[in-house]
Write an enzyme that holds these catalytic residues in place. Sequence first.
Site, PDB file in Angstrom:
ATOM      1  N   TYR A 160       0.831  -1.201   0.000  1.00  0.00           N
ATOM      2  CA  TYR A 160       0.000   0.000   0.000  1.00  0.00           C
ATOM      3  C   TYR A 160       0.870   1.257   0.000  1.00  0.00           C
ATOM      4  O   TYR A 160       0.699   2.164  -0.828  1.00  0.00           O
ATOM      5  CB  TYR A 160      -0.923  -0.012   1.233  1.00  0.00           C
ATOM      6  CG  TYR A 160      -1.635   1.294   1.481  1.00  0.00           C
ATOM      7  CD1 TYR A 160      -2.791   1.626   0.783  1.00  0.00           C
ATOM      8  CD2 TYR A 160      -1.135   2.214   2.407  1.00  0.00           C
ATOM      9  CE1 TYR A 160      -3.437   2.837   1.009  1.00  0.00           C
ATOM     10  CE2 TYR A 160      -1.770   3.417   2.644  1.00  0.00           C
ATOM     11  CZ  TYR A 160      -2.921   3.724   1.942  1.00  0.00           C
ATOM     12  OH  TYR A 160      -3.554   4.930   2.161  1.00  0.00           O
ATOM     13  N   LYS A 199     -15.645   1.771   7.354  1.00  0.00           N
ATOM     14  CA  LYS A 199     -14.336   1.174   7.051  1.00  0.00           C
ATOM     15  C   LYS A 199     -14.086  -0.060   7.937  1.00  0.00           C
ATOM     16  O   LYS A 199     -13.028  -0.677   7.882  1.00  0.00           O
ATOM     17  CB  LYS A 199     -13.214   2.198   7.263  1.00  0.00           C
ATOM     18  CG  LYS A 199     -13.235   3.304   6.220  1.00  0.00           C
ATOM     19  CD  LYS A 199     -12.119   4.303   6.436  1.00  0.00           C
ATOM     20  CE  LYS A 199     -10.771   3.719   6.070  1.00  0.00           C
ATOM     21  NZ  LYS A 199      -9.690   4.710   6.140  1.00  0.00           N
TER      22      LYS A 199
HETATM   23  N1  LIG Z   1      -8.186   7.589   6.310  1.00  0.00           N
HETATM   24  C1  LIG Z   1      -6.882   7.664   6.467  1.00  0.00           C
HETATM   25  O1  LIG Z   1      -6.385   7.684   7.606  1.00  0.00           O
HETATM   26  C2  LIG Z   1      -5.957   7.765   5.272  1.00  0.00           C
HETATM   27  C3  LIG Z   1      -4.594   7.939   5.503  1.00  0.00           C
HETATM   28  C4  LIG Z   1      -3.743   8.029   4.413  1.00  0.00           C
HETATM   29  C5  LIG Z   1      -4.234   7.978   3.135  1.00  0.00           C
HETATM   30  N2  LIG Z   1      -5.562   7.769   2.931  1.00  0.00           N
HETATM   31  C6  LIG Z   1      -6.039   7.693   1.543  1.00  0.00           C
HETATM   32  O2  LIG Z   1      -7.111   8.583   1.388  1.00  0.00           O
HETATM   33  C7  LIG Z   1      -8.047   8.063   0.426  1.00  0.00           C
HETATM   34  C8  LIG Z   1      -9.414   7.986   1.049  1.00  0.00           C
HETATM   35  O3  LIG Z   1      -9.328   7.142   2.178  1.00  0.00           O
HETATM   36  P1  LIG Z   1     -10.574   6.846   3.094  1.00  0.00           P
HETATM   37  O4  LIG Z   1     -10.078   6.796   4.488  1.00  0.00           O
HETATM   38  O5  LIG Z   1     -11.678   7.750   2.748  1.00  0.00           O
HETATM   39  O6  LIG Z   1     -10.873   5.337   2.658  1.00  0.00           O
HETATM   40  P2  LIG Z   1     -12.225   4.660   2.169  1.00  0.00           P
HETATM   41  O7  LIG Z   1     -11.895   3.227   2.000  1.00  0.00           O
HETATM   42  O8  LIG Z   1     -13.343   5.021   3.080  1.00  0.00           O
HETATM   43  O9  LIG Z   1     -12.469   5.353   0.759  1.00  0.00           O
HETATM   44  C9  LIG Z   1     -11.989   4.840  -0.448  1.00  0.00           C
HETATM   45  C10 LIG Z   1     -13.140   4.783  -1.411  1.00  0.00           C
HETATM   46  O10 LIG Z   1     -12.631   4.294  -2.652  1.00  0.00           O
HETATM   47  C11 LIG Z   1     -13.544   3.352  -3.171  1.00  0.00           C
HETATM   48  N3  LIG Z   1     -12.823   2.397  -3.997  1.00  0.00           N
HETATM   49  C12 LIG Z   1     -11.942   1.447  -3.585  1.00  0.00           C
HETATM   50  N4  LIG Z   1     -11.512   0.729  -4.631  1.00  0.00           N
HETATM   51  C13 LIG Z   1     -12.130   1.255  -5.719  1.00  0.00           C
HETATM   52  C14 LIG Z   1     -12.110   0.929  -7.101  1.00  0.00           C
HETATM   53  N5  LIG Z   1     -11.372  -0.077  -7.551  1.00  0.00           N
HETATM   54  N6  LIG Z   1     -12.863   1.661  -7.955  1.00  0.00           N
HETATM   55  C15 LIG Z   1     -13.641   2.684  -7.506  1.00  0.00           C
HETATM   56  N7  LIG Z   1     -13.709   3.024  -6.200  1.00  0.00           N
HETATM   57  C16 LIG Z   1     -12.957   2.321  -5.323  1.00  0.00           C
HETATM   58  C17 LIG Z   1     -14.159   2.667  -1.961  1.00  0.00           C
HETATM   59  O11 LIG Z   1     -15.423   2.081  -2.267  1.00  0.00           O
HETATM   60  C18 LIG Z   1     -14.249   3.823  -0.986  1.00  0.00           C
HETATM   61  O12 LIG Z   1     -15.500   4.471  -1.070  1.00  0.00           O
HETATM   62  C19 LIG Z   1      -7.508   6.707   0.000  1.00  0.00           C
HETATM   63  O13 LIG Z   1      -6.795   6.877  -1.197  1.00  0.00           O
HETATM   64  C20 LIG Z   1      -6.570   6.335   1.126  1.00  0.00           C
HETATM   65  O14 LIG Z   1      -5.555   5.459   0.701  1.00  0.00           O
HETATM   66  C21 LIG Z   1      -6.438   7.680   3.974  1.00  0.00           C
END
Ligand SMILES: NC(=O)c1ccc[n+]([C@@H]2O[C@H](COP(=O)([O-])OP(=O)(O)OC[C@H]3O[C@@H](n4cnc5c(N)ncnc54)[C@H](O)[C@@H]3O)[C@@H](O)[C@H]2O)c1
Length: 334
Positions: A160, A199
């Site tokens: 990741y 999540k």
């Molecule tokens: N929440 C955190 O602490 C955190 C920290 C660092 C980075 N991030 C990054 O921020 C972004 C958002 O994270 P989040 O916490 O909202 O996570 P999340 O899992 O709630 O949101 C990700 C969304 O992407 C969608 N998704 C996943 N695979 C997909 C695909 N193949 N096609 C279309 N949609 C797809 C999921 O259905 C989900 O709604 C992500 O890229 C994550 O890696 C989050």
Amino acid sequence: MLYTDIDFNNKNILITGGAGFIGSNLAFYFQKNYPNSRIYIFDCFRSEETFSNGNLKSFGHYSNILGFKGDVIAGNINYQEDLKLLDNYSFDFIFHQAAISDTRVYDQEVVMKTNVNSFFWFLNKARKDNSTLVYASSAATYGSLPSPQTIGHELPENPYGFSKYAMDCMASNFLKDNPGLRVVGLKFFNVYGPGEYFKNKTSSMVIQLAHQILNDNSPRLFEGSEKILRDFIFIDDVIQANIKACDSRKNGVFNVGTGIPRSFQEIVDILQNELGTNLPVEYFPNPYTGYQMHTQADISLTRKYLDFEPKYSLEDGIKAYIVNIKKMLNVPIS
Ligand SMILES: NC(=O)c1ccc[n+]([C@@H]2O[C@H](COP(=O)([O-])OP(=O)(O)OC[C@H]3O[C@@H](n4cnc5c(N)ncnc54)[C@H](O)[C@@H]3O)[C@@H](O)[C@H]2O)c1
């Protein structure tokens, strides 16, 4: 609260991953503050498919976007035919959040294909539409490098983290050929706040520990949790960073944290204080190797180029979150 002079009204805004935690908060931010903006969510939503670690393949949930009045396009960033649906539109702003967000998926092929290959498509879409592109990178790009984590010094330790690092490199290379574009990556640290409940086990320890306490169970922490420090950032500050990224004085990647590390033990103490409980903590051995023991975002560049200023301490964030935490207790996951 408005974070920039940009008027997003009458602008086409694409939010990939908009049914997820950060994406849904962004969608509601625009809907509330720029009622004439045209907001498009692109998300594959959840299916019942799981990875080998037992977690769902994607966490998007319709409940996260109840009340959203914009357009929802159900599609998978892995499938060209789904991405082509977006060719019917021209976007002024693209917020690319969709990804495998689960840091403990170790199938390198699927993580790389999902998170990285699709990004190239969105870079090209931004070039075609001349859109501002803000994308989600991650603190996981730093692996277990010592604090403070600083842009330009990354050493990911899982697929990741590597996928996000590869996206950062790809954006940087793309900008060399397309210097007129605005492309900004945001390395989110540990985000918590309303919208993360679906999540499941990958939600923040803030909501997981709060729900243990509200269920009258002892909060469960790894042994030595007072020495495991992370940079926890409240969702409103993450939204602030995304909006300010649209106005960044420089392309590049920026850390999004508070700059202040706090321990898991402190989360429990603040929660117990807020909830008026005094449950004994149950400590158990940390089963993970490659566990980040100390993160602290160096946000000097984020301050300098985005005018980013985190507003929520851990105490303030948990206080602002507590009503939602209570509301989400025992909500069915399906
Ligand atoms: N929440 C955190 O602490 C955190 C920290 C660092 C980075 N991030 C990054 O921020 C972004 C958002 O994270 P989040 O916490 O909202 O996570 P999340 O899992 O709630 O949101 C990700 C969304 O992407 C969608 N998704 C996943 N695979 C997909 C695909 N193949 N096609 C279309 N949609 C797809 C999921 O259905 C989900 O709604 C992500 O890229 C994550 O890696 C989050």
